[in-house]
Design an enzyme around this catalytic site. Structure first.
Site, short mmCIF file in Angstrom:
data_model
loop_
_atom_site.label_atom_id
_atom_site.label_comp_id
_atom_site.label_asym_id
_atom_site.label_seq_id
_atom_site.Cartn_x
_atom_site.Cartn_y
_atom_site.Cartn_z
N LYS A 1 -4.10 15.48 -8.42
CA LYS A 1 -4.41 14.72 -6.87
C LYS A 1 -3.53 15.60 -5.90
O LYS A 1 -2.40 16.01 -6.37
CB LYS A 1 -3.60 13.41 -6.98
CG LYS A 1 -4.33 12.06 -6.29
CD LYS A 1 -3.80 10.82 -6.56
CE LYS A 1 -4.20 9.75 -5.50
NZ LYS A 1 -4.10 8.17 -5.89
N GLU B 1 -6.47 -7.78 -10.71
CA GLU B 1 -6.01 -8.69 -10.01
C GLU B 1 -6.03 -10.10 -10.63
O GLU B 1 -5.28 -11.01 -10.59
CB GLU B 1 -6.95 -9.02 -8.65
CG GLU B 1 -6.69 -7.87 -7.87
CD GLU B 1 -7.35 -6.47 -7.96
OE1 GLU B 1 -8.05 -6.56 -9.06
OE2 GLU B 1 -7.22 -5.28 -7.24
N ARG C 1 -10.87 -11.40 -6.03
CA ARG C 1 -11.05 -10.96 -7.51
C ARG C 1 -10.43 -11.99 -8.54
O ARG C 1 -10.51 -11.78 -9.78
CB ARG C 1 -10.80 -9.87 -7.78
CG ARG C 1 -10.88 -8.87 -6.65
CD ARG C 1 -10.62 -7.34 -6.96
NE ARG C 1 -11.76 -6.55 -7.37
CZ ARG C 1 -12.04 -5.43 -7.83
NH1 ARG C 1 -10.94 -4.59 -8.24
NH2 ARG C 1 -13.02 -4.67 -7.89
#
Lengths: 633, 633
Positions: free
Chosen positions: A283, A369, A398
């Site tokens: 990243k 979630e 969600r």
């Protein structure tokens, strides 16, 4: 440096470049991304990390007939640059009328789905493959997922539905060992174990065996066999996790090495089984600071292109999330039974200070979630712990059933700190937190409230456990006042009159109270005096306060930064009808029902017909005001 | 036969019985369940399959301080009988004011959570363990899950969050190789592979090693070591799936063998790591017919106790789900691009005939509602296939974000056939489909409609794809008329006037139109004439029809079998206010906001103040009717 990027107007142009030229192209792409994001901010680190893999995929496959389905799709900047969008729209990425920061089907046929919420790519890809096979088409489907994708239950449900017979289905796993923050849980261990134990035994044989069966690539393999073996020397001996789900595993491969990836991807065309290619990437690759601190550079603010230092932000005012984060540290210090849950949003929700200080009581469950909410219910069950579940409004979508069954039905007093409740600015349609009141208010026994400023946020957080039932406190990611006042004990269901008047009643939600008070000033100049009330609670409503105001007022304005479907306006309209307040005229100001792309806060308010000037006009044209006070009921 | 069951008033009484007596007890429990369910119907097969494991768990652990957390909890009948509920309430299980068919904390401290929707037990258990460890308590947490639990993404999110250091955490996997219907996907293969390759190598050593570390059971092991080894001879050499998630795996063990299970469970007390015990059981064990056809005996109808044949049902009328199922077969035959998705509800939603005839186009994805919806979006994306997603109203709560992001935002014309939209009778609070309009109407671009009878259901299904946008068609599991009429082409957003009158406007949703017409008849006898309209569409509303009716009527009744929060009533109230229809009086008849346990349809309607007589009274007391026609606007 020759400008190769200029020469790419569609993906197949890549095939005109040599490997060396493609490597230069990667550098140009990276520079273009850095230049634009240094001004606009955005998902920097993940885009820097996926430059080469995107080039290699577009080289080997034929988008858009071969469908690239990016999970979350915040890492599609290279994809956008290679698919005809390297123009002035890219300079305005994440800005009003510029390119979206996510995939966006209305921008390009190369973008198949809007995305933004993680974990959907495998399910969508399986769906497209199902339709393709029913229609007997021969294209490839390539879900491109991150390692964090695998912490989402939805991805695992999809994995569980992959059939071994599925053809031309190539899962590309871009593994940077990070989600937004650090990864959580068992899946991460599985992946890192795979990376740390590379051997070359099994998969090379497997690929050789396969190659002979593949019409076009048999020749390629027999010619290039040795090279290919070289290029995929990182293959591991087994990857039981994916194989259990019927996916043939290939990897891990260096996701920044075009020389390795391109022949591999070419070899993976027309495979008669589903495969997963495990790429490891870094990243922030190519930008020292971002590699070192990929969390800070995940959703990067504008920065200086030379020093890579973030530019100082213009304001030092506190925001609702910052005040929430500070309050959590304070409350956790005072109460050893306080536990806070976050689904991978520790940074955005300003919980890093609490995690640093109380790591055992500030728990990040990953992008999960549903689990976050049900887990919160489990913790709160015995009432020995006070549980706060911090979650973005849009991501709470969600976990509706978890909220229903595992919190409300159990009558467990979990407090939901619903962050990003309001317009999402740069992130656009998938991220606006403007639907939550609509679905939250259907949940029996759930308190719903919203503070108009930082001080009230603190008071609501401090009071919520005393109400002894599930509570949702919603607030936007905006600057707010935080007057240094003593914390009052807030009673459940009590609103406040902020200003008194005779001609009009304005009921404003949360931070919109400030706008209401400003509008009141402007109306006063026209000889119109308005009462302004902050209901604070959407549920239970302060019916006493409303009843009192309705004795005096027949003209009512509701004002909210929420969809008109199901928000404050509809709550008030329902209240008026149920209680027989007839002879009133109502103007509901809120967000008209349609989807909204990205933009600045003021640009989007304007598009929604909700900027202050427009609201003032709408009030003046909707009602007829008389110079004398209206007749009292 | 001595009645051992009578002697068990709490779980610890089990320890007074010998192994032989416990075996007899199991027989008595099984008979008690059979006797009651032959009259009441209910989750028969899964309860017959879990008698012994429940006895063994209650023998070895100390409920309620050791918390048994049953997933779904439809398999808790033995647990109920052993925890002080073997009385007349058990005779009325799943009936009004009788015991719930699921775990129910208000019945007993041995039931920790209401359940009903699958996949929550691991998350809840992890939460309880978190609170326990923070409070430094020493109890055990035992999530008791089925194999189908592992097809739910939520379970997999929880697995991903299990820490290796977690103590006294025993996952009991009751594996009957079935969910409601047959299992789906990779997880199933993993489990069946474990069962089919039993070896005894590793885990016995592991247990021996552990035993020495455990204060109380070291002695037990050294004495009983050989026996224990015998009793757990089915241990497999490895179970990589669970181990990857940090769970130590033990099994598979015969879940009907008390002699094997009891010493094993005793040995698992106070373990310093999380373990999963894999029991294999037979759904319907002890009842030949149920073992042979566990799907039919999953949610069994009343049956003859001697022959075990199902009693003939009283009515042969078609139901909405049956008509849906027939229509799917018909439409699939006519259109080769039609695909239907079901998340494990193929039987309940009457899709078995279509699955038999078109197995490639009627896809069961397992208990994975989120995936079902996103997968449907993927199939529908290119508009080459017509996709119908069949899902229960209450389970759609698990897929709100999928509906939002992967269907509505993408503008994909998936048709949702929302089954069980209404009161759930025997299943109670977790299963009532009475909240869906509230959350569905917040979704931009979603059409919401409900047919009043079977014929209209067919027409809506036939027309929905022509509207070219996402559509939700909701209907209850009730008998309905299915007049043999030609299928009209239904236009989007057009309601119908069913009867015309002067004094009152009744707006009734779906099957409540029939009740409205009956009420109209009774009002006519009192000289009051009502207009009755069926809006058919909740979104978009037929504003033209409503506007026309509102020219004539100032008294309005809304009538719906849905929560008053967010249903038809609030839609109409909002409409009236937004469009300035003042001077109207409204009575909203619907389900008052609170939770409702199980009961018959008429008992629950009565409790909701919604039976016909009561509605009539409410209308007569809410409005003042004049003998002469009311003044026209």
């Amino acid at each position: 440096m020759t400008d190769f990027l200029e020469r790419i107007s569609e993906p197949k142009d890549l095939r005109l470049l040599s490997l060396e030229e493609l490597t230069q192209l990667a550098g140009e792409v990276r520079l273009r991304i850095l230049e634009v994001l240094s001004v606009n901010g955005g998902h920097l680190a993940s885009n820097l990390g996926s430059v080469e893999l995107t080039i290699a995929l577009h080289y080997a496959f034929s988008s858009p007939s071969d469908a690239f389905i990016f999970d979350v799709s915040h890492q599609t900047y290279t994809h956008k640059l290679l698919t005809g969008r390297n123009d002035e729209r890219f300079d305005r990425i994440r800005q009003y009328k510029g390119l979206s920061g996510f995939a966006h089907p209305k921008e390009s046929p190369h973008d198949h789905f809007f995305a933004g919420h993680a974990g959907t790519a495998l399910s969508l890809a399986l769906g497209m493959a199902q339709a393709r096979d029913l229609m007997q088409e021969e294209t490839h489907i390539l879900p491109i997922i991150g390692d964090a994708t695998l912490t989402c239950g939805l991805s695992l449900e999809a994995l569980n539905n992959i059939r071994k017979e599925l053809k031309r289905f190539v899962v590309v796993l871009n593994d940077n060992a990070m989600s937004i923050s650090h990864n959580v849980g068992g899946v991460t261990n599985i992946l890192s174990r795979l990376i740390s134990n590379p051997t070359t035994s099994r998969w090379m044989h497997e690929l050789d065996r396969l190659a002979l069966k593949i019409p076009h690539y048999g020749a390629f393999f027999s010619k290039q066999g040795h090279k290919l073996k070289e290029s995929i020397k990182n293959l591991v001996s087994s990857a039981p996790f994916f194989e259990q789900f019927g996916l043939s595993y290939i990897g891990p491969i260096d996701g920044h090495d075009l020389k390795k990836m391109i022949p591999l991807f070419l070899a993976l065309r027309d495979l008669p089984m589903p495969v997963i290619v495990h790429l490891y990437t870094k990243k922030g690759y190519g930008m020292e600071q971002a590699e070192k601190d990929p969390i800070a550079y995940h959703g990067a603010k504008p920065f200086d292109l030379l020093t890579c230092e973030f530019l100082p932000s213009k304001s030092k005012k506190a925001t609702f999330p910052k005040i929430f984060g500070q309050q959590m540290v304070k409350m956790a210090a005072e109460d050893p039974s306080l536990v806070v849950i976050t689904p991978a949003m520790s940074l955005g929700s300003c919980l890093d200070p609490m995690r640093a200080k109380f790591p055992d009581r500030c728990l990040d469950v990953g992008i999960a979630e549903g689990h976050a909410v049900t887990f919160a219910g489990g913790i709160g069950k015995k009432r020995t712990c006070k549980v706060i579940c911090s979650i973005y409004a849009t991501f709470l979508q969600r976990a509706l059933d978890n909220l229903f069954q595992d919190i409300c039905l159990q009558e467990i007093p979990v407090v939901f700190a619903i962050d990003r409740a309001g317009i999402a600015t740069g992130d656009g349609a998938t991220h606006h937190g403007i639907y939550d009141i609509g679905f939250l208010k259907t949940m029996p026994g759930l308190v719903i409230c919203q503070p108009r400023d930082g001080h009230l946020l603190k008071e609501l957080l401090a009071a919520a456990f005393a109400w002894n039932q599930p509570v949702a406190i919603r607030y936007p990611n905006m600057e707010t006042l935080e007057p240094d006042l003593p914390i009052q004990k807030r009673p459940l269901g009590k609103g406040e009159e902020l200003a008194s008047g005779d001609d009009l009643l304005i009921i404003a939600l949360g931070h919109m109270c400030e706008q209401a008070l400003q509008i009141r000033e402007e109306l006063l100049e026209k000889g119109i005096s308005a009462t302004v009330i902050d209901p604070i609670f959407l549920k239970p409503l302060d019916t006493e306060l409303l009843g009192k105001c309705l004795l005096k007022h027949q003209r009512i304005v509701t004002l909210e930064e929420h969809s008109l479907q199901g928000g404050l306006g509809s709550v008030i309209n329902h209240f008026l009808m149920v209680h027989g307040f007839t002879n009133v005229q109502v103007l509901n100001v809120g967000i008209p029902e349609r989807f909204y792309d990205q933009g600045s806060y003021s640009q989007l308010l304007k598009e929604m017909d909700m900027d202050k000037e427009r609201i003032l006009q709408r009030i003046l044209s909707h009602f007829t005001f008389h110079p004398q006070p209206v007749e009292k009921k």
